[in-house]
Design a protein around this motif. Sequence first.
Motif, short mmCIF file in Angstrom:
data_model
loop_
_atom_site.label_atom_id
_atom_site.label_comp_id
_atom_site.label_asym_id
_atom_site.label_seq_id
_atom_site.Cartn_x
_atom_site.Cartn_y
_atom_site.Cartn_z
N UNK A 98 0.87 -1.18 0.00
CA UNK A 98 0.00 0.00 0.00
C UNK A 98 0.90 1.22 0.00
N UNK A 99 0.81 2.02 -1.06
CA UNK A 99 1.67 3.20 -1.22
C UNK A 99 0.81 4.45 -1.25
N UNK A 100 1.26 5.46 -0.53
CA UNK A 100 0.62 6.77 -0.50
C UNK A 100 1.38 7.70 -1.45
N UNK A 101 0.68 8.28 -2.43
CA UNK A 101 1.28 9.24 -3.36
C UNK A 101 0.61 10.59 -3.12
N UNK A 113 2.13 -3.37 -10.51
CA UNK A 113 1.29 -4.29 -9.76
C UNK A 113 1.16 -3.98 -8.28
N UNK A 114 1.48 -2.75 -7.86
CA UNK A 114 1.18 -2.37 -6.49
C UNK A 114 -0.32 -2.58 -6.24
N UNK A 174 -6.75 -2.98 -9.04
CA UNK A 174 -6.08 -2.03 -8.16
C UNK A 174 -7.08 -1.40 -7.19
N UNK A 175 -6.73 -1.41 -5.91
CA UNK A 175 -7.56 -0.75 -4.90
C UNK A 175 -7.10 0.70 -4.76
N UNK A 220 3.00 1.16 3.31
CA UNK A 220 4.33 0.56 3.22
C UNK A 220 5.37 1.57 2.76
N UNK A 221 4.92 2.57 2.00
CA UNK A 221 5.84 3.60 1.51
C UNK A 221 5.04 4.85 1.19
#
Length: 249
Positions: free
Chosen positions: A29-32, A50-51, A97-98, A120-121
């Motif tokens: 799970x990545x926050x942009x 594929x995140x 993708x969620x 996660x990042x």
Amino acid sequence: MDGNSLEQWNDRQRLLVKDRGIERLARAHVLVVGLGGVGGFAAEFLARAGIGRLTLVDADTVSPTNLNRQIAALTSTLGQPKVEVIARRLSEINPSLHLELIERFLQPEQAYALPEARYDYVADCIDSLSPKLELIRACMDKKIPLVSAMGAGGRLDPAAVRVADISKSRNCPLARSIRKRLSQLTGRKPRGFYAVYSEELPDESSMRTVEGEAFKRSYYGTISYMPALFGLHAAAHILRSLLREDTAE
């Protein structure tokens, strides 16, 4: 395209990172934060890799001045919220993708509250100094892995772009300001998070000052490929870090 074809969409990547790598990225799970020239490309590279889950944050709409460098910007998307344009695009790439969308301009205190342990990042692609500073400080305090994009404007040399600990960055006025203000806020030398920056000195003649924009006093001229390159480096750093974590497990 039929369902069987869609199931094979990341087979080329599977050859490189193996089943274990595909599974690790799908769990991530990545926050942009920020979907302009840098963040839009970073989000797309993460989605194509594929995140499994992305949280996207931006309050801006597509404007004509974005057309030269932002992946969300088309004549057909002018005036539309960037977060919605990018979300539609990423869903077309990977329907599984969620996505969590936050259409909000971050005040500094909101930027500090945003990072959570569930990420996660974090990819910091904000171009306004005060919210950017607070997002970085929050990730440092909460020990959440972060890669932060520094200044892409005023540069032409793609070979000068680097990814390194913020303490090792040089020739970037934004990185220098971030280091100075973090030192003042925390009382210690800033280190422990990665920055995407250029060692090419910015062209000062391309700078323009602005008034009436929250937390932003100036900007540099920007060419088409440089923000995309910063976004590529940010996404690559996140993906390689997650894959290294998987190898270490």
